[in-house]
Design a protein around this motif. Structure first.
Motif, short mmCIF file in Angstrom:
data_model
loop_
_atom_site.label_atom_id
_atom_site.label_comp_id
_atom_site.label_asym_id
_atom_site.label_seq_id
_atom_site.Cartn_x
_atom_site.Cartn_y
_atom_site.Cartn_z
N UNK A 126 -37.30 141.44 105.34
CA UNK A 126 -38.58 141.25 104.63
C UNK A 126 -39.14 142.61 104.22
N UNK A 127 -39.09 143.55 105.16
CA UNK A 127 -39.56 144.91 104.87
C UNK A 127 -38.76 145.54 103.73
N UNK A 128 -37.44 145.32 103.74
CA UNK A 128 -36.58 145.83 102.66
C UNK A 128 -36.97 145.24 101.31
N UNK A 129 -37.35 143.97 101.30
CA UNK A 129 -37.69 143.29 100.04
C UNK A 129 -38.99 143.81 99.45
N UNK A 130 -40.00 143.98 100.28
CA UNK A 130 -41.34 144.30 99.77
C UNK A 130 -41.69 145.78 99.76
N UNK A 131 -41.01 146.58 100.58
CA UNK A 131 -41.47 147.96 100.76
C UNK A 131 -40.40 149.02 100.47
N UNK A 132 -39.29 148.65 99.86
CA UNK A 132 -38.31 149.65 99.43
C UNK A 132 -38.09 149.51 97.92
N UNK A 133 -37.77 150.63 97.28
CA UNK A 133 -37.58 150.62 95.83
C UNK A 133 -36.43 149.70 95.44
N UNK A 134 -35.32 149.78 96.19
CA UNK A 134 -34.15 148.94 95.88
C UNK A 134 -34.49 147.46 96.06
N UNK A 135 -35.21 147.14 97.14
CA UNK A 135 -35.56 145.75 97.41
C UNK A 135 -36.46 145.16 96.34
N UNK A 136 -37.46 145.91 95.91
CA UNK A 136 -38.39 145.41 94.88
C UNK A 136 -37.69 145.29 93.53
N UNK A 137 -36.84 146.27 93.22
CA UNK A 137 -36.15 146.25 91.93
C UNK A 137 -35.11 145.14 91.85
N UNK A 138 -34.32 144.98 92.90
CA UNK A 138 -33.24 143.98 92.88
C UNK A 138 -33.68 142.63 93.45
N UNK A 160 -35.91 137.69 102.31
CA UNK A 160 -35.80 139.14 102.46
C UNK A 160 -34.70 139.70 101.57
N UNK A 161 -34.34 140.95 101.87
CA UNK A 161 -33.31 141.63 101.07
C UNK A 161 -32.49 142.56 101.96
N UNK A 162 -31.16 142.53 101.78
CA UNK A 162 -30.25 143.45 102.47
C UNK A 162 -29.80 144.51 101.48
N UNK A 163 -29.98 145.77 101.83
CA UNK A 163 -29.70 146.86 100.89
C UNK A 163 -28.20 147.07 100.70
N UNK A 164 -27.87 147.90 99.75
CA UNK A 164 -26.47 148.18 99.41
C UNK A 164 -25.80 149.06 100.47
N UNK A 165 -26.59 149.68 101.33
CA UNK A 165 -26.06 150.58 102.36
C UNK A 165 -25.10 149.84 103.29
N UNK A 166 -24.05 150.55 103.75
CA UNK A 166 -23.03 149.92 104.59
C UNK A 166 -23.51 149.63 106.01
N UNK A 167 -24.52 150.38 106.48
CA UNK A 167 -24.89 150.19 107.88
C UNK A 167 -26.35 150.42 108.19
N UNK A 168 -27.24 150.23 107.21
CA UNK A 168 -28.66 150.54 107.45
C UNK A 168 -29.27 149.64 108.52
N UNK A 209 -33.39 133.30 105.62
CA UNK A 209 -33.32 133.00 107.06
C UNK A 209 -33.18 131.50 107.29
N UNK A 210 -32.35 131.12 108.25
CA UNK A 210 -32.15 129.71 108.60
C UNK A 210 -32.76 129.48 109.98
N UNK A 211 -33.69 128.53 110.05
CA UNK A 211 -34.45 128.29 111.28
C UNK A 211 -33.94 127.05 112.01
N UNK A 212 -34.11 127.04 113.33
CA UNK A 212 -33.87 125.81 114.08
C UNK A 212 -35.15 124.97 114.06
N UNK A 213 -35.16 123.84 114.75
CA UNK A 213 -36.31 122.93 114.70
C UNK A 213 -37.59 123.54 115.26
N UNK A 214 -37.45 124.50 116.18
CA UNK A 214 -38.64 125.11 116.75
C UNK A 214 -39.11 126.33 115.96
N UNK A 215 -38.41 126.66 114.88
CA UNK A 215 -38.84 127.75 114.01
C UNK A 215 -38.20 129.09 114.28
N UNK A 216 -37.29 129.15 115.25
CA UNK A 216 -36.59 130.40 115.52
C UNK A 216 -35.47 130.61 114.51
#
Length: 621
Positions: A126-138, A160-168, A209-216
């Motif tokens: 979520x942080x990658x999506x909203x608060x990184x340049x790559x996340x917002x752009x892509x 959310x968003x997963x960046x192009x980095x191999x291991x961030x 994200x995929x949640x179970x019935x209790x929201x986890x």
């Protein structure tokens, strides 16, 4: 598994109006609280919560109980899941029965580690999506401009968003104190031994994200933003784990379950974005099979909330095939089914953007058909003016009708088929009876095959193999004298003594019958019985002399009979005790009352005996 003291503490601390108020809107009404029933579409509030008595009552549905029963009814938690939910809410540490810990490894802590990692990953993406340049752009640009999702629904489904980095992600997770072993188990990190390196499983993807019935969060689905050789798969899911099993989950069920209960209806789509698009359009009782073929487990998961399903798949050939494949599976589970028929090129996502909520509901109502009408629309052009093809199509319809267990519904569907296909109902009934007979024969054949497989497994079972050897010894050498420290005995008497002392019976009936037959003989006839059986029994060994003539030395079992019989009986007793332990563990798990303590003591007692036997066999315990 949870101590009574802990359960009592959870129930005493829990505030019923506070917990239920999280799920439905409650208003103060005297000493009680009142709200609209979450189990029906009532307009006048009849749902009452009593803080003093710590109970609730829904007068529209007749349901009621304490806070645990509410969570089980509304959230479909198990009893234990309800306790865990309340314990976490009020920061109560779960104390287990100490005796349980001795026998069973409690994997709750292990699961909690994985849940914590999944939750951290969700927040990281979520942080990658909203608060990184790559996340917002892509990522954000893709979700808002290309998919048309608004910020509210993006937050609702925690995208959310997963960046192009191999291991961030893995690097940050390790810095936070997570162990590489646990990250690998979570399905979010891959470790390569040959390079002694790790990298993220998800890269340059929008994350669902995929949640179970209790929201986890239990796993993720990731969609690539642009096609390339390195990202040739449009979607990838988390790898299978203790938490994440694709065939047993439905995407969006956590967000949809209350609406499914209210509407008493569930829309089933294929993809993640279909769920979110329909949800944004106002159709919130919708779930997805997450891009895999529909499974029985997924259907039964829906059945926990409603018996009414509408298949809302894409209008292309693959969507139609998926619909046709799912029909019989759904009917077999005693569900009420409708299927949407939409044009090629259309899908739930495009249709949800095309219409307003009222128009969308009207479109769905007009375009949804029962399975007979749906199949007729699909196949009518194929069998037109061809009696042979039409006959195959009719058999296809009848095969689906045969899956319906409700006799009244089956009769009505036969009438529907008769009208649509213009075939006399008597003919359809006759053909349906033939199909039912064939199905019964298939079941019988399957059961026989299964029985044969079980018998083959029995033959390979170590316990049964030793049983065969014991019977072989009795029939071939039952009267042979073996020397003991205090007295001499025979092979048969030694085996008989052990079986009586340990209260053992042979597991295979044929072996017990032979054994009973020998025991039933009078002492003077036992020798004759053993000799006569020795001449004709199937276990008799070939004469050793013929091998001696050929210069081949074959060890005679009689050479070291004393040690052989002792070792064989020790091995048999250890396997027999192991079998009893497995049985008692099964009884322990099934038993929910106070008798569980009795089973536990029995398991401990048997385990101690098994350990002693293993030591005598010179094995490490």
């Amino acid at each position: 598994m949870i101590s009574k003291e802990t359960i009592n503490k959870i129930l005493s601390v829990s505030c019923i109006e506070d917990i239920i108020g999280n799920f439905i809107e409650l208003k103060k009404s005297g000493v009680n609280y009142r709200g609209l029933s979450p189990f029906s579409n009532e307009k006048t509030p009849s749902f009452i919560v009593s803080p003093k008595k710590k109970i609730w009552k829904d007068f529209s549905s007749g349901k009621g109980g304490n806070i645990i029963t509410f969570l089980m009814e509304h959230e479909h938690f198990t009893y234990v899941e309800s306790l865990f939910y309340l314990a976490k809410r009020y920061s109560i540490k779960i104390n287990y029965n100490s005796s349980i810990k001795k026998i069973f490894k409690i994997n709750h802590e292990e699961h909690e580690k994985l849940y914590t990692i999944q939750d951290y990953a969700k927040r990281f993406f979520i942080n990658q999506l909203f608060f990184t340049r790559e996340g917002m752009k892509n990522g954000l640009n893709y979700l808002i401009k290309k998919r048309g999702f608004n910020i509210k629904v993006i937050h609702r489904f925690e995208l959310g968003y997963a960046s192009f980095s191999w291991g961030s992600f893995t690097k940050k997770a390790l810095e936070k104190g997570f162990k590489i072993r646990d990250l690998k188990k979570s399905g979010l990190t891959i470790y390569k031994k040959y390079s002694n390196n790790f990298f993220d499983c998800f890269r340059k993807r929008v994350m669902f994200p995929i949640h179970n019935l209790s929201g986890k969060v239990i796993g993720f689905g990731g969609r690539n933003i642009e096609f390339s050789i390195s990202t040739k798969y449009k979607y990838i899911n988390s790898s299978e784990s203790d938490l994440f099993q694709k065939s047993k989950i439905l995407y969006g069920l956590f967000q949809a379950k209350r609406n499914i209960l209210k509407e008493d209806l569930c829309y089933l789509v294929e993809g993640y974005t279909d769920v979110i698009s329909l949800h944004q359009s106002g159709i919130k009782n919708v779930v997805s099979s997450s891009g895999i073929s529909l499974t029985v487990e997924q259907i039964l998961l829906i059945k926990k909330f409603t018996k009414n399903i509408v298949l809302f798949y894409d209008g292309d050939s693959s969507g139609i095939k998926a619909s046709l494949k799912g029909i019989n599976l759904i009917l077999e589970q005693d569900m009420n089914l409708r299927i949407l028929f939409i044009s090629d090129g259309e899908d739930p996502d495009s249709i949800s953007k095309k219409y307003s909520i009222s128009q969308l509901k009207n479109f769905i109502a007009k375009r949804s058909y029962n399975f007979i009408s749906f199949k007729e629309k699909i196949y009518s052009k194929l069998y037109k003016n061809d009696p042979i093809k039409k006959s195959y199509f009719i058999l296809n319809i009848l095969n689906s009708i045969s899956k319906i267990s409700n006799l009244l519904q089956r009769e009505l569907y036969l009438q529907e088929a008769s009208n649509i296909l213009d075939i006399r109902q008597e003919i359809l009934i006759h053909e349906l009876e033939k199909i039912n007979k064939r199905n019964k024969l298939k079941i019988i054949s399957f059961q026989r095959t299964k029985k044969s497989v079980i018998e083959n497994k029995k033959i390979q079972n170590p316990l049964f193999i030793i049983e065969e050897k014991l019977i072989q010894l009795i029939l071939n050498h039952g009267n042979k004298i073996i020397k003991k420290e205090k007295h001499n005995t025979t092979v048969f008497k030694e085996i008989l003594h052990v079986f009586k002392h340990w209260n053992i019976r042979f597991s295979l009936n044929k072996n017990q019958e032979i054994f009973d037959g020998i025991c039933s003989q009078k002492n003077e006839n036992k020798t004759d019985y053993l000799l006569s059986n020795n001449k004709k029994n199937i276990y008799s060994l070939s004469k050793l002399s013929k091998w001696d003539k050929k210069g081949i030395k074959v060890t005679d079992p009689e050479d070291k009979m004393n040690q052989y019989i002792i070792d064989l009986l020790l091995r048999y007793k250890s396997l027999y005790i192991s079998k009893l332990i497995r049985k008692e563990i099964s009884n322990y798990r099934l038993n929910k009352n106070n008798d569980r303590e009795y089973f536990l003591k029995k398991i401990i007692y048997l385990t101690n005996i098994k350990n002693k036997l293993y030591k005598k066999l010179h094995r490490n315990v």
